[in-house]
Enzyme design. Structure first.
Site, PDB file in Angstrom:
ATOM      1  N   ASP A  28       0.835  -1.195   0.000  1.00 35.96           N
ATOM      2  CA  ASP A  28       0.000   0.000   0.000  1.00 35.96           C
ATOM      3  C   ASP A  28       0.873   1.248   0.000  1.00 35.96           C
ATOM      4  OD1 ASP A  28      -2.255   1.583   0.014  1.00 35.96           O
ATOM      5  OD2 ASP A  28      -2.862   1.092   2.046  1.00 35.96           O
ATOM      6  N   LYS A  29       0.224   2.366  -0.268  1.00 36.34           N
ATOM      7  CA  LYS A  29       0.850   3.683  -0.275  1.00 36.34           C
ATOM      8  C   LYS A  29      -0.005   4.641   0.538  1.00 36.34           C
ATOM      9  CE  LYS A  29      -0.105   7.864  -2.246  1.00 36.34           C
ATOM     10  NZ  LYS A  29      -1.438   8.500  -2.201  1.00 36.34           N
ATOM     11  N   HIS A  30       0.638   5.616   1.149  1.00 37.03           N
ATOM     12  CA  HIS A  30      -0.127   6.656   1.840  1.00 37.03           C
ATOM     13  C   HIS A  30       0.530   8.005   1.613  1.00 37.03           C
ATOM     14  CE1 HIS A  30      -3.102   8.125   4.714  1.00 37.03           C
ATOM     15  NE2 HIS A  30      -2.164   8.984   5.062  1.00 37.03           N
ATOM     16  N   SER A  31      -0.311   9.026   1.426  1.00 33.41           N
ATOM     17  CA  SER A  31       0.151  10.402   1.290  1.00 33.41           C
ATOM     18  C   SER A  31      -0.198  11.178   2.547  1.00 33.41           C
ATOM     19  CB  SER A  31      -0.512  11.068   0.081  1.00 33.41           C
ATOM     20  OG  SER A  31      -0.288  12.468   0.102  1.00 33.41           O
ATOM     21  N   ARG A  74      -9.590  15.898  15.082  1.00 28.36           N
ATOM     22  CA  ARG A  74      -8.422  16.696  14.685  1.00 28.36           C
ATOM     23  C   ARG A  74      -8.779  17.703  13.600  1.00 28.36           C
ATOM     24  NH1 ARG A  74      -4.868  12.618  12.300  1.00 28.36           N
ATOM     25  NH2 ARG A  74      -3.549  14.391  11.752  1.00 28.36           N
ATOM     26  N   SER A  83      -2.044   8.222  13.346  1.00 32.73           N
ATOM     27  CA  SER A  83      -3.253   8.089  12.538  1.00 32.73           C
ATOM     28  C   SER A  83      -2.984   7.282  11.274  1.00 32.73           C
ATOM     29  CB  SER A  83      -3.796   9.478  12.176  1.00 32.73           C
ATOM     30  OG  SER A  83      -4.915   9.362  11.331  1.00 32.73           O
ATOM     31  N   LYS A  89      -4.009   2.689  10.971  1.00 34.39           N
ATOM     32  CA  LYS A  89      -4.881   2.104   9.939  1.00 34.39           C
ATOM     33  C   LYS A  89      -4.090   1.195   9.000  1.00 34.39           C
ATOM     34  CE  LYS A  89      -6.556   6.034   8.384  1.00 34.39           C
ATOM     35  NZ  LYS A  89      -6.159   7.120   9.295  1.00 34.39           N
ATOM     36  N   LYS A  90      -2.918   1.668   8.592  1.00 32.66           N
ATOM     37  CA  LYS A  90      -2.139   0.887   7.640  1.00 32.66           C
ATOM     38  C   LYS A  90      -1.673  -0.435   8.251  1.00 32.66           C
ATOM     39  CE  LYS A  90      -2.524   3.728   4.241  1.00 32.66           C
ATOM     40  NZ  LYS A  90      -3.364   3.353   3.089  1.00 32.66           N
TER      41      LYS A  90
END
Length: 429
Positions: free
Chosen positions: A79-82, A167, A182, A186-187
């Site tokens: 997966d990827k997250h920004s 937040r 955060s 989740k990841k």
């Protein structure tokens, strides 16, 4: 142990113990912690900060506040997250590209925070797309399409789900500790075998300087690797929008233009750079070329279509996206007040202009208008003559369009051609 004790200790500058953080995370999940107490906790962390040890403890406590997924799939789960920016719709491009390369991508995403757009809000511009499927449906779609972009279910990191929304409306979005916890709670709950992080820096990002971006990237990479998930980060430029549009349906249009081979540019380039990192971590060579081939062959678009259909959207979305995405009733060009090059942009101001149009939330209960936003935003260094459009506003009313046009004019400075930063500024491993 109780919430007031934890909050009071934070106020005094005392480091919360792992046990205190686990209790607080469970209290967020169960409702034993009120919204007011959650907001006070977030402000305490924002003002006082956490040590590396406490940050990792908070992350794992929030992960373990709910269900942790396990997979049995014939390929790597990545997966990827920004960290958030404007015009950043990489997730919608990258997930189907990776799926077409044999990777499985259970992408648990979020909604807009502050001035930045949310992946889930963008997907909900697609008619009937279900961002909150059951776990059984998530597993079916992931196996069939190779990718599924969804929200965290009630059982996935429920502590983060509550704190995330608080937040957004309590001016605590920018905390390095809360961002780390955060994202990774989740990841890590998604059962990943590898992760790449897109840490934005610049006027349209939460992190405005390279020093801030490095600190966040190192925090994320260190915490994720300590938790057993191989992770790297790219620090990428956000001094201007990544795509030429800001707003939910408008960004989906940009995504479809890329996936159907009609556009490239920074959105495709960054998707390839991030995807190549992930494929390399899984031992898959030639990642960049393989990812680009998924676009030219149509395989990535086909995977995106499978995902949309599997999650309740139109089965012919890839063929009919131009007709199916919502459009705003008022479209207004923003004329350049003088001639010159686009010398600088206030990306945060552009993002807030979209929020004020109704494309994001000013309070938690706001409904998002998927059709509004900005399109055809010029890029840094482009030459414009007096009266030529700097961007195009899509609005629900003429008054809203004119207010947004004034905000866009104020956010874009014209002058001499600037030195434009590279798209990928640094890699953190």
């Amino acid at each position: 142990m109780d919430a007031r004790t934890v909050i009071a200790a934070l106020r005094r500058g005392e480091e919360p113990s792992g046990a205190a953080l686990r209790w607080f995370a469970q209290g967020l999940a169960s409702g034993a912690v009120s919204d007011a107490q959650a907001g006070a906790f977030a402000m305490g962390v924002c003002l006082r900060g956490l040590s590396e040890e406490a940050r990792a403890a908070l992350t794992l406590a929030m992960r373990d506040s709910g269900h942790v997924l396990r997979w049995n799939l014939p390929g790597p789960v990545l997966d990827k997250h920004s960290t958030g920016g404007v015009g950043d719709c990489v997730s919608l491009v990258l997930a189907p590209m990776l799926a077409a390369c044999g990777v499985y991508v259970p992408m648990i995403s979020g909604r807009g925070l502050g001035h930045t757009g949310g992946t889930l809000d963008k997907l909900e511009a697609i008619p009937s797309y279900d961002t909150a499927p059951s776990e059984a449906r998530l597993r079916d779609v992931l196996r069939e399409a190779g990718c599924a972009i969804v929200s965290a279910s009630e059982g996935i990191a429920p502590a983060d789900k509550r704190l995330y929304a608080i937040r957004d409306v309590s001016a605590t979005v920018e905390s390095l500790d809360l961002i780390t916890a955060s994202i990774l709670s989740k990841k890590l709950a998604a059962g990943l075998e590898g992760l790449v992080l897109d840490v934005k820096v610049g006027s349209g990002a939460f992190m405005k300087t390279m020093e801030e971006a490095r600190a966040l990237a190192r925090s994320l990479v260190g915490t994720a690797n300590a938790a057993g998930c191989p992770t790297t980060a790219l620090i990428t430029d956000m001094d201007q929008p990544l795509a030429d549009a800001l707003g939910n349906a408008l960004e989906v249009r940009c995504v479809m233009q890329v996936l159907t081979g009609g556009a490239g540019g920074p959105l495709l380039d960054l998707s390839v750079a991030l995807g190549a990192e992930l494929l390399a971590s899984a031992g898959i060579e030639g990642g960049a070329a393989r990812l680009r081939e998924t676009v030219t062959s149509g395989a990535a678009a086909e995977r995106f279509g499978r995902m949309v259909a599997g999650l309740g959207g139109p089965p012919d979305f890839v063929e009919r996206w131009r007709d199916l995405l919502p459009a705003a009733p008022v479209v207004l060009d923003v004329p350049a007040p003088e001639a010159g090059h686009v010398a600088a942009m206030d990306g945060e101001a552009l993002g807030l202009a979209v929020v004020h149009l109704g494309g994001g939330r000013e309070v938690e209960t706001d409904r998002v208008d998927p059709a509004v936003g900005l399109s055809d935003v010029l890029r840094l260094g482009q030459r414009v003559e007096t009266g030529q459009p700097l961007a195009r506003v899509h609005a629900a009313s003429r008054a809203a369009a004119e207010a947004a046009a004034a905000a866009v004019t104020a956010a874009i400075r014209l002058g001499d051609a600037p030195d434009v930063a590279p798209l990928v500024r640094e890699r953190i491993a």
